[in-house]
Design a protein around this motif. Structure first.
Motif, mmCIF file in Angstrom:
data_model
loop_
_atom_site.group_PDB
_atom_site.id
_atom_site.type_symbol
_atom_site.label_atom_id
_atom_site.label_comp_id
_atom_site.label_asym_id
_atom_site.label_seq_id
_atom_site.Cartn_x
_atom_site.Cartn_y
_atom_site.Cartn_z
ATOM 1 N N GLY A 186 -5.620 3.798 10.716
ATOM 2 C CA GLY A 186 -4.194 4.039 10.607
ATOM 3 C C GLY A 186 -3.606 3.386 9.375
ATOM 4 O O GLY A 186 -4.238 3.332 8.318
ATOM 5 N N SER A 187 -2.388 2.839 9.528
ATOM 6 C CA SER A 187 -1.673 2.228 8.398
ATOM 7 C C SER A 187 -1.457 0.747 8.660
ATOM 8 O O SER A 187 -1.008 0.353 9.749
ATOM 9 C CB SER A 187 -0.324 2.915 8.190
ATOM 10 N N TYR A 188 -1.757 -0.051 7.650
ATOM 11 C CA TYR A 188 -1.567 -1.500 7.727
ATOM 12 C C TYR A 188 -0.305 -1.843 6.936
ATOM 13 O O TYR A 188 -0.238 -1.625 5.726
ATOM 14 C CB TYR A 188 -2.779 -2.228 7.145
ATOM 15 N N ILE A 189 0.733 -2.393 7.623
ATOM 16 C CA ILE A 189 2.035 -2.670 6.996
ATOM 17 C C ILE A 189 2.233 -4.166 6.861
ATOM 18 O O ILE A 189 2.045 -4.929 7.814
ATOM 19 C CB ILE A 189 3.192 -2.064 7.811
ATOM 20 N N PHE A 220 -10.863 -1.578 4.434
ATOM 21 C CA PHE A 220 -10.119 -0.787 5.432
ATOM 22 C C PHE A 220 -9.570 0.487 4.787
ATOM 23 O O PHE A 220 -9.645 1.584 5.355
ATOM 24 C CB PHE A 220 -8.997 -1.660 6.003
ATOM 25 N N VAL A 221 -8.979 0.345 3.580
ATOM 26 C CA VAL A 221 -8.432 1.503 2.868
ATOM 27 C C VAL A 221 -9.557 2.454 2.444
ATOM 28 O O VAL A 221 -9.422 3.682 2.515
ATOM 29 C CB VAL A 221 -7.611 1.051 1.645
ATOM 30 N N SER A 222 -10.685 1.894 2.046
ATOM 31 C CA SER A 222 -11.810 2.716 1.585
ATOM 32 C C SER A 222 -12.301 3.668 2.669
ATOM 33 O O SER A 222 -12.831 4.745 2.374
ATOM 34 C CB SER A 222 -12.978 1.822 1.143
ATOM 35 N N ASN A 223 -12.100 3.288 3.914
ATOM 36 C CA ASN A 223 -12.558 4.109 5.027
ATOM 37 C C ASN A 223 -11.563 5.200 5.401
ATOM 38 O O ASN A 223 -11.646 5.787 6.482
ATOM 39 C CB ASN A 223 -12.838 3.230 6.244
ATOM 40 N N GLY A 224 -10.607 5.458 4.499
ATOM 41 C CA GLY A 224 -9.665 6.542 4.722
ATOM 42 C C GLY A 224 -8.354 6.128 5.350
ATOM 43 O O GLY A 224 -7.596 6.982 5.840
ATOM 44 N N ASN A 225 -8.030 4.850 5.323
ATOM 45 C CA ASN A 225 -6.786 4.348 5.921
ATOM 46 C C ASN A 225 -5.748 4.043 4.841
ATOM 47 O O ASN A 225 -5.991 4.241 3.646
ATOM 48 C CB ASN A 225 -7.084 3.106 6.753
ATOM 49 N N THR A 226 -4.597 3.527 5.280
ATOM 50 C CA THR A 226 -3.465 3.319 4.380
ATOM 51 C C THR A 226 -3.003 1.868 4.418
ATOM 52 O O THR A 226 -2.951 1.247 5.493
ATOM 53 C CB THR A 226 -2.288 4.240 4.760
ATOM 54 N N ASN A 286 -11.302 6.462 -0.376
ATOM 55 C CA ASN A 286 -10.908 7.500 0.583
ATOM 56 C C ASN A 286 -9.515 7.279 1.173
ATOM 57 O O ASN A 286 -9.084 8.051 2.029
ATOM 58 C CB ASN A 286 -11.930 7.570 1.715
ATOM 59 N N GLY A 287 -8.830 6.225 0.744
ATOM 60 C CA GLY A 287 -7.529 5.918 1.320
ATOM 61 C C GLY A 287 -6.434 5.782 0.288
ATOM 62 O O GLY A 287 -6.593 6.146 -0.884
ATOM 63 N N SER A 288 -5.287 5.235 0.739
ATOM 64 C CA SER A 288 -4.115 5.111 -0.133
ATOM 65 C C SER A 288 -3.483 3.733 0.019
ATOM 66 O O SER A 288 -3.481 3.144 1.119
ATOM 67 C CB SER A 288 -3.075 6.180 0.212
ATOM 68 N N ILE A 289 -2.929 3.259 -1.104
ATOM 69 C CA ILE A 289 -2.200 1.984 -1.109
ATOM 70 C C ILE A 289 -0.801 2.240 -1.658
ATOM 71 O O ILE A 289 -0.634 2.830 -2.728
ATOM 72 C CB ILE A 289 -2.928 0.932 -1.975
ATOM 73 N N TYR A 290 0.207 1.778 -0.909
ATOM 74 C CA TYR A 290 1.601 1.876 -1.352
ATOM 75 C C TYR A 290 2.115 0.463 -1.589
ATOM 76 O O TYR A 290 2.084 -0.394 -0.692
ATOM 77 C CB TYR A 290 2.455 2.576 -0.294
ATOM 78 N N LEU A 291 2.595 0.228 -2.826
ATOM 79 C CA LEU A 291 3.103 -1.095 -3.202
ATOM 80 C C LEU A 291 4.578 -0.987 -3.562
ATOM 81 O O LEU A 291 4.955 -0.191 -4.434
ATOM 82 C CB LEU A 291 2.301 -1.648 -4.385
ATOM 83 N N HIS A 292 5.391 -1.804 -2.883
ATOM 84 C CA HIS A 292 6.844 -1.778 -3.057
ATOM 85 C C HIS A 292 7.302 -3.190 -3.375
ATOM 86 O O HIS A 292 6.808 -4.164 -2.797
ATOM 87 C CB HIS A 292 7.501 -1.251 -1.778
ATOM 88 N N PRO A 321 1.231 8.151 6.592
ATOM 89 C CA PRO A 321 0.774 9.209 7.491
ATOM 90 C C PRO A 321 1.203 8.924 8.930
ATOM 91 O O PRO A 321 1.445 7.768 9.308
ATOM 92 C CB PRO A 321 -0.748 9.164 7.331
ATOM 93 N N ASP A 322 1.287 9.965 9.714
ATOM 94 C CA ASP A 322 1.668 9.824 11.121
ATOM 95 C C ASP A 322 0.457 9.345 11.907
ATOM 96 O O ASP A 322 -0.288 10.140 12.488
ATOM 97 C CB ASP A 322 2.174 11.173 11.657
ATOM 98 N N ASP A 323 0.271 8.037 11.906
ATOM 99 C CA ASP A 323 -0.940 7.462 12.497
ATOM 100 C C ASP A 323 -0.591 6.118 13.136
ATOM 101 O O ASP A 323 0.565 5.673 13.095
ATOM 102 C CB ASP A 323 -2.006 7.288 11.410
#
Length: 401
Positions: free
Chosen positions: A88-91, A110-116, A201-207, A235-237
């Motif tokens: 899922g997504s780690y916030i 964690f992100v490499s495995n397709g998570n956010t 395989n995943g995504s990182i959002y930096l704010h 993502p909705d996860d």
């Protein structure tokens, strides 16, 4: 207790009046510390955002992480010993400086495995910045009103303003080809403050502006719409909400601690009702702590009845006019005292006896002789009168004087 009751009431009245006076005069101070704690209802806590997560991600599992990612994500991996596989997504909102290098590695795995991964903070861990090839700088806000404008590259999304802002952090370096610019901050000029970084395989959002998630900003106008737009990129996860740093800080008292009584204490009427009850309870215990002693009965001391007895007996003899008996007893008592006090024999009342008695008693011989002669005279009589008793008593009292 009855005597002290008015004093107690006066003390309580003064305490209550003083408390209300202080309350009226006291200006309530607001804690503007940026705790970013999901349990805090202070201006810069994020309690509201945390409670809205279940509505933003309906039918998804929301987990609060109280451990370092290096231990939590490792445990909940395919080869781990956790109770599930983390997906899922780690916030993470604010306070990301606690991350260790091992935690950064685990998050990237964690992100490499397709998570956010979504992080909103002023700066990030040095290893994370180096791995992603980014740098961050700070721009001072020259405006007197300390207001900064935040917007998205996608014009259809909501922009917002943020006040009480001394300046903005921005990305001074990033991969403009592989990294996507999603948002900007503006003080005197527009700068990048929100990017998307593809990572395997995943995504990182930096704010770079975590204050938009705080209670103060979410409750001000329609600023909450900006946060909704930020979260819409995820993502909705399932959600993993990081609270490790806040949980750890709570032991040092750096974040707000709430109890079930806190809401009542925030209400003026309830608070002073509680304080009054406590004060009365303490005063009751103080004044009832004194030792209570049973009433001691007053026992009348025994009276000396010897004098009364003598008076009674003398009156009895006097009323019966038994002068002989009284005269015999007075003579007997007199001779007994002479024998005990002066050690003299009273069998022979002769001249030698009179001389010795006068010498030992320190009396005139003539007075002693008069007394002894009168005693011998009375003893020779057969009838006795009141005058004889009075005269004998007079001679004896003169001897004792």
């Amino acid at each position: 207790m009855k005597k002290s009751l008015p004093v107690i009431l006066v003390i309580v009245a003064l305490v209550i009046v003083g408390a209300f006076t202080i309350k009226i005069k006291r200006t309530r101070t607001i804690d503007w510390e940026e705790s970013f704690n999901e349990k805090s209802s202070k201006p810069y806590g994020i309690n509201i955002f945390y409670k809205e997560l279940p509505k933003l991600f309906r039918d998804k599992k929301i987990r609060t992480v109280y451990h370092q990612p290096s231990s939590y994500l490792a445990a909940n991996s395919e080869d781990g010993w956790g109770d599930h596989v983390a997906q899922g997504s780690y916030i993470k909102v604010g306070n990301s400086d606690y991350l260790t290098e091992y935690s950064v590695d685990e998050v990237l795995n964690f992100v490499s495995n397709g998570n956010t991964l979504f992080i909103s903070d002023y700066y990030f861990h040095e290893k994370l910045e180096d791995t992603l090839g980014i740098e961050i700088k700070f721009e001072y806000n020259p405006k007197k009103d300390s207001i900064s404008e935040l917007s998205f590259t996608n014009k259809s999304l909501n922009y917002t303003k943020i006040d009480k802002n001394s300046g903005d952090n921005y990305f001074s370096k990033f991969d403009s080809i592989n990294h996507s610019i999603l948002g900007h901050s503006k003080t005197d000029e527009k700068r990048v403050n929100f990017i998307h970084v593809p990572f395997k395989n995943g995504s990182i959002y930096l704010h770079l502006q975590p204050k938009v998630f705080t209670n103060y900003n979410l409750l001000k106008g329609d600023r909450y719409k900006y946060v909704e737009s930020l979260i819409s990129y995820l993502p909705d996860d399932n959600i993993y909400f990081d609270s490790y740093s806040k949980y750890q800080n709570s032991y040092d008292g750096d974040v707000e601690q709430e109890s079930d009584l806190s809401w009542f204490l925030d209400q003026l009427a309830f608070r002073w009702a509680w304080y009054t009850a406590v004060i009365f309870g303490i005063l009751f215990m103080i004044f009832n702590a004194k030792r209570r002693q049973r009433i001691i009965k007053i026992i009348t001391p025994l009276q000396n009845t010897s004098v009364a007895f003598v008076k009674t007996i003398s009156n009895l003899y006097f009323e019966t006019k038994d002068y002989k008996n009284l005269i015999d007893k007075k003579i007997t008592y007199f001779f007994e005292k002479v024998r005990s006090d002066y050690n003299l024999d009273t069998e022979e009342l002769n001249e030698e006896f009179i001389t010795k008695l006068a010498a030992k008693a320190g009396k005139k011989k003539e007075d002693v002789k008069t007394l002894i002669n009168y005693i011998k005279l009375i003893q020779s009589k057969r009838e006795y009168y009141e005058d004889n008793l009075v005269k004998l008593n007079k001679y004896i009292e003169n001897f004792y004087a």
